[in-house]
Design a protein around this motif. Structure first.
Motif, PDB file in Angstrom:
ATOM      1  N   HIS A 107     -81.195  60.206 -15.352  1.00 21.94           N
ATOM      2  CA  HIS A 107     -82.176  60.206 -16.446  1.00 21.94           C
ATOM      3  C   HIS A 107     -81.584  60.730 -17.752  1.00 21.94           C
ATOM      4  N   GLN A 108     -82.289  60.422 -18.817  1.00 23.12           N
ATOM      5  CA  GLN A 108     -81.963  60.926 -20.147  1.00 23.12           C
ATOM      6  C   GLN A 108     -82.825  62.154 -20.393  1.00 23.12           C
ATOM      7  N   GLY A 109     -82.228  63.344 -20.319  1.00 25.14           N
ATOM      8  CA  GLY A 109     -82.953  64.583 -20.576  1.00 25.14           C
ATOM      9  C   GLY A 109     -82.398  65.226 -21.831  1.00 25.14           C
ATOM     10  N   LYS A 110     -82.033  66.515 -21.720  1.00 25.16           N
ATOM     11  CA  LYS A 110     -81.368  67.171 -22.843  1.00 25.16           C
ATOM     12  C   LYS A 110     -79.979  66.574 -23.060  1.00 25.16           C
ATOM     13  N   THR A 111     -79.444  65.953 -21.994  1.00 22.12           N
ATOM     14  CA  THR A 111     -78.155  65.267 -22.087  1.00 22.12           C
ATOM     15  C   THR A 111     -78.314  63.860 -21.529  1.00 22.12           C
ATOM     16  N   PRO A 112     -77.448  62.904 -21.939  1.00 26.52           N
ATOM     17  CA  PRO A 112     -77.561  61.522 -21.442  1.00 26.52           C
ATOM     18  C   PRO A 112     -77.245  61.422 -19.951  1.00 26.52           C
ATOM     19  N   SER A 113     -77.533  60.267 -19.379  1.00 26.28           N
ATOM     20  CA  SER A 113     -77.322  60.023 -17.957  1.00 26.28           C
ATOM     21  C   SER A 113     -75.840  59.998 -17.604  1.00 26.28           C
ATOM     22  N   CYS A 114     -75.460  60.815 -16.631  1.00 27.26           N
ATOM     23  CA  CYS A 114     -74.067  60.822 -16.161  1.00 27.26           C
ATOM     24  C   CYS A 114     -73.759  59.555 -15.369  1.00 27.26           C
ATOM     25  N   ALA A 115     -74.740  59.088 -14.577  1.00 27.65           N
ATOM     26  CA  ALA A 115     -74.517  57.878 -13.785  1.00 27.65           C
ATOM     27  C   ALA A 115     -74.215  56.684 -14.679  1.00 27.65           C
ATOM     28  N   ASN A 116     -74.968  56.530 -15.763  1.00 26.97           N
ATOM     29  CA  ASN A 116     -74.722  55.418 -16.691  1.00 26.97           C
ATOM     30  C   ASN A 116     -73.333  55.534 -17.321  1.00 26.97           C
ATOM     31  N   LEU A 117     -72.932  56.757 -17.682  1.00 35.66           N
ATOM     32  CA  LEU A 117     -71.618  56.958 -18.292  1.00 35.66           C
ATOM     33  C   LEU A 117     -70.513  56.557 -17.322  1.00 35.66           C
ATOM     34  N   ILE A 118     -70.593  57.036 -16.100  1.00 35.79           N
ATOM     35  CA  ILE A 118     -69.570  56.730 -15.094  1.00 35.79           C
ATOM     36  C   ILE A 118     -69.482  55.227 -14.870  1.00 35.79           C
ATOM     37  N   ALA A 119     -70.636  54.568 -14.793  1.00 35.46           N
ATOM     38  CA  ALA A 119     -70.659  53.116 -14.569  1.00 35.46           C
ATOM     39  C   ALA A 119     -70.018  52.374 -15.736  1.00 35.46           C
ATOM     40  N   GLU A 120     -70.357  52.776 -16.952  1.00 35.99           N
ATOM     41  CA  GLU A 120     -69.841  52.072 -18.139  1.00 35.99           C
ATOM     42  C   GLU A 120     -68.358  52.322 -18.357  1.00 35.99           C
ATOM     43  N   LEU A 121     -67.843  53.435 -17.823  1.00 37.40           N
ATOM     44  CA  LEU A 121     -66.409  53.702 -17.944  1.00 37.40           C
ATOM     45  C   LEU A 121     -65.601  52.894 -16.932  1.00 37.40           C
ATOM     46  N   GLY A 122     -66.286  52.260 -15.995  1.00 40.67           N
ATOM     47  CA  GLY A 122     -65.603  51.391 -15.051  1.00 40.67           C
ATOM     48  C   GLY A 122     -65.010  52.084 -13.842  1.00 40.67           C
ATOM     49  N   ILE A 123     -65.447  53.302 -13.560  1.00 41.10           N
ATOM     50  CA  ILE A 123     -64.964  54.014 -12.372  1.00 41.10           C
ATOM     51  C   ILE A 123     -65.513  53.321 -11.129  1.00 41.10           C
ATOM     52  N   LYS A 124     -64.640  53.051 -10.174  1.00 39.37           N
ATOM     53  CA  LYS A 124     -65.023  52.224  -9.027  1.00 39.37           C
ATOM     54  C   LYS A 124     -65.288  53.021  -7.751  1.00 39.37           C
ATOM     55  N   GLU A 125     -64.919  54.292  -7.719  1.00 39.87           N
ATOM     56  CA  GLU A 125     -65.162  55.096  -6.527  1.00 39.87           C
ATOM     57  C   GLU A 125     -65.704  56.463  -6.934  1.00 39.87           C
ATOM     58  N   VAL A 126     -66.853  56.831  -6.371  1.00 43.30           N
ATOM     59  CA  VAL A 126     -67.465  58.141  -6.625  1.00 43.30           C
ATOM     60  C   VAL A 126     -67.817  58.769  -5.282  1.00 43.30           C
ATOM     61  N   TYR A 127     -67.421  60.010  -5.125  1.00 40.55           N
ATOM     62  CA  TYR A 127     -67.661  60.752  -3.887  1.00 40.55           C
ATOM     63  C   TYR A 127     -68.658  61.867  -4.183  1.00 40.55           C
ATOM     64  N   VAL A 128     -69.749  61.886  -3.419  1.00 43.39           N
ATOM     65  CA  VAL A 128     -70.868  62.788  -3.696  1.00 43.39           C
ATOM     66  C   VAL A 128     -71.054  63.754  -2.532  1.00 43.39           C
ATOM     67  N   GLY A 129     -71.331  65.017  -2.863  1.00 45.65           N
ATOM     68  CA  GLY A 129     -71.613  66.008  -1.838  1.00 45.65           C
ATOM     69  C   GLY A 129     -73.075  66.028  -1.441  1.00 45.65           C
ATOM     70  N   SER A 130     -73.934  66.459  -2.348  1.00 51.03           N
ATOM     71  CA  SER A 130     -75.380  66.549  -2.090  1.00 51.03           C
ATOM     72  C   SER A 130     -76.117  65.449  -2.836  1.00 51.03           C
ATOM     73  N   ASN A 131     -77.114  64.884  -2.197  1.00 49.32           N
ATOM     74  CA  ASN A 131     -77.993  63.946  -2.887  1.00 49.32           C
ATOM     75  C   ASN A 131     -78.982  64.721  -3.741  1.00 49.32           C
ATOM     76  N   ASP A 132     -79.337  64.159  -4.877  1.00 49.15           N
ATOM     77  CA  ASP A 132     -80.261  64.821  -5.799  1.00 49.15           C
ATOM     78  C   ASP A 132     -81.702  64.553  -5.360  1.00 49.15           C
ATOM     79  N   THR A 133     -82.405  65.615  -4.991  1.00 50.78           N
ATOM     80  CA  THR A 133     -83.801  65.477  -4.562  1.00 50.78           C
ATOM     81  C   THR A 133     -84.780  65.704  -5.708  1.00 50.78           C
ATOM     82  N   ASN A 134     -84.259  66.039  -6.890  1.00 48.66           N
ATOM     83  CA  ASN A 134     -85.105  66.209  -8.066  1.00 48.66           C
ATOM     84  C   ASN A 134     -85.529  64.827  -8.567  1.00 48.66           C
TER      85      ASN A 134
END
Length: 336
Positions: A107-134
């Protein structure tokens, strides 16, 4: 040492724990960016609410390492960093991997979306520890997947969930942690124990906590202020746990403008707050044992004093052990 996904996630976890207690109402999050040949490009964390998220800090540092474009180093606002990265990346992130302790925000809150940034930068692999329940920030993994990014979830999930627990507890009810400082021989009395750096960190935690709990005898004996003056921060509300109401109102903690001070013989007040710090010794430990989620101990490289905290037969699990300029900092939880 095995250089694998857990190795890179461990780097992110260790960095994030340095800021545990400082990011409220946001979670503590760490991020590692890895190059095409497995080289570490950046290990960063989220530092404070309203400031760039861990992924943005890491991508900023990685971008500088790959391009030597020093202009980005002067950028502090998250939106400005996003804009510069998107305008100047030239595909340099296409063969990188990103490891984050928490699913990138959508989401766009006080800061822009990190997911959108990562996608637009063309990163092809992301490893996540905890899922966001918020609910406000969730579904970042879905955004990445829809943009041809492979998302690998639950990397070191148990450790990442432990890092995230304070945030989750503050959303559901409240997070309570007990803080003390001791010397190598376990003593807690005899004046200032911890280093200047540790004391500044504690003041920064007071700046973002809602309520600070302390014992009546400590207030009478030490006549504390219990503010966040070392970081020019706000003073939290105070709960003095005491059966007696007779306190000298010239004690500095009573004189802080805008602060509420409660003198009560129970812990019901905790239900009205979200992020709660408890400071004290053996008696306070015993009185609050059943409401505390995590414990935070500063261990100073010195001897002296006479009195130590008595924990009975309780056993603890270390969650993170770190060292600042002088002291060792230990986050732990009591084993049930």
């Amino acid at each position: 040492m095995v250089i694998d996904n857990n190795f890179y996630m461990t780097l992110a976890l260790r960095e994030a724990w340095k800021y545990q207690g400082l990011t409220y109402p946001n979670p503590a999050v760490g991020c590692t960016v890895v190059g095409e040949h497995g080289e570490i490009l950046a290990v960063e964390a989220h530092h404070k609410a309203g400031q760039p998220h861990a992924e943005v800090n890491a991508l900023k540092a990685a971008y500088y390492k790959l391009t030597n474009d020093s202009y980005i180093l002067a950028l502090q606002d998250s939106a400005d960093i996003h804009t510069h990265l998107l305008s100047n990346h030239n595909g340099i992130f296409q063969h990188t991997k990103l490891y984050t302790t928490l699913e990138p925000c959508s989401h766009q809150g006080k800061t822009p979306s990190c997911a959108n940034l990562i996608a637009e930068l063309g990163i092809k692999e992301v490893y996540v520890g905890s899922n966001d329940t918020n609910k406000k920030a969730a579904n970042g993994a879905m955004i990445l997947s829809m943009n041809n990014c492979m998302v690998y979830s639950e990397i070191m999930k148990r450790e990442c969930d432990a890092l995230l627990l304070p945030f989750q507890k503050s959303l559901e009810s409240s997070f309570v942690f007990f803080k003390w400082a001791q010397r190598l021989n376990g003593t807690v009395d005899g004046g200032i124990v911890s280093s200047d750096s540790s004391r500044k960190q504690v003041h920064a935690m007071r700046d973002v906590c809602d309520l600070l709990v302390i014992g009546g005898e400590t207030v009478r004996r030490d006549r504390p202020t219990l503010d966040a003056r070392l970081v020019n921060g706000k003073a939290p509300d105070i709960l003095i746990l005491s059966r007696k109401q007779d306190f000298d109102r010239t004690i500095p903690l009573f004189g802080i403008e805008g602060r509420k001070v409660f003198i009560e013989d129970n812990l019901e007040r905790l239900h009205a707050y979200k992020n709660i710090m408890i400071e004290g010794g053996s008696q306070m430990y015993a009185l609050t044992r059943d409401v505390v989620d995590y414990y935070l101990c500063y261990i100073a490289p010195s001897l002296g004093g006479e009195a130590s905290i008595k924990f009975g037969n309780d056993k603890f699990e270390f969650l993170n052990v770190d060292k600042e300029s002088e002291d060792i900092i230990v986050w732990m939880k009591r084993r049930i």
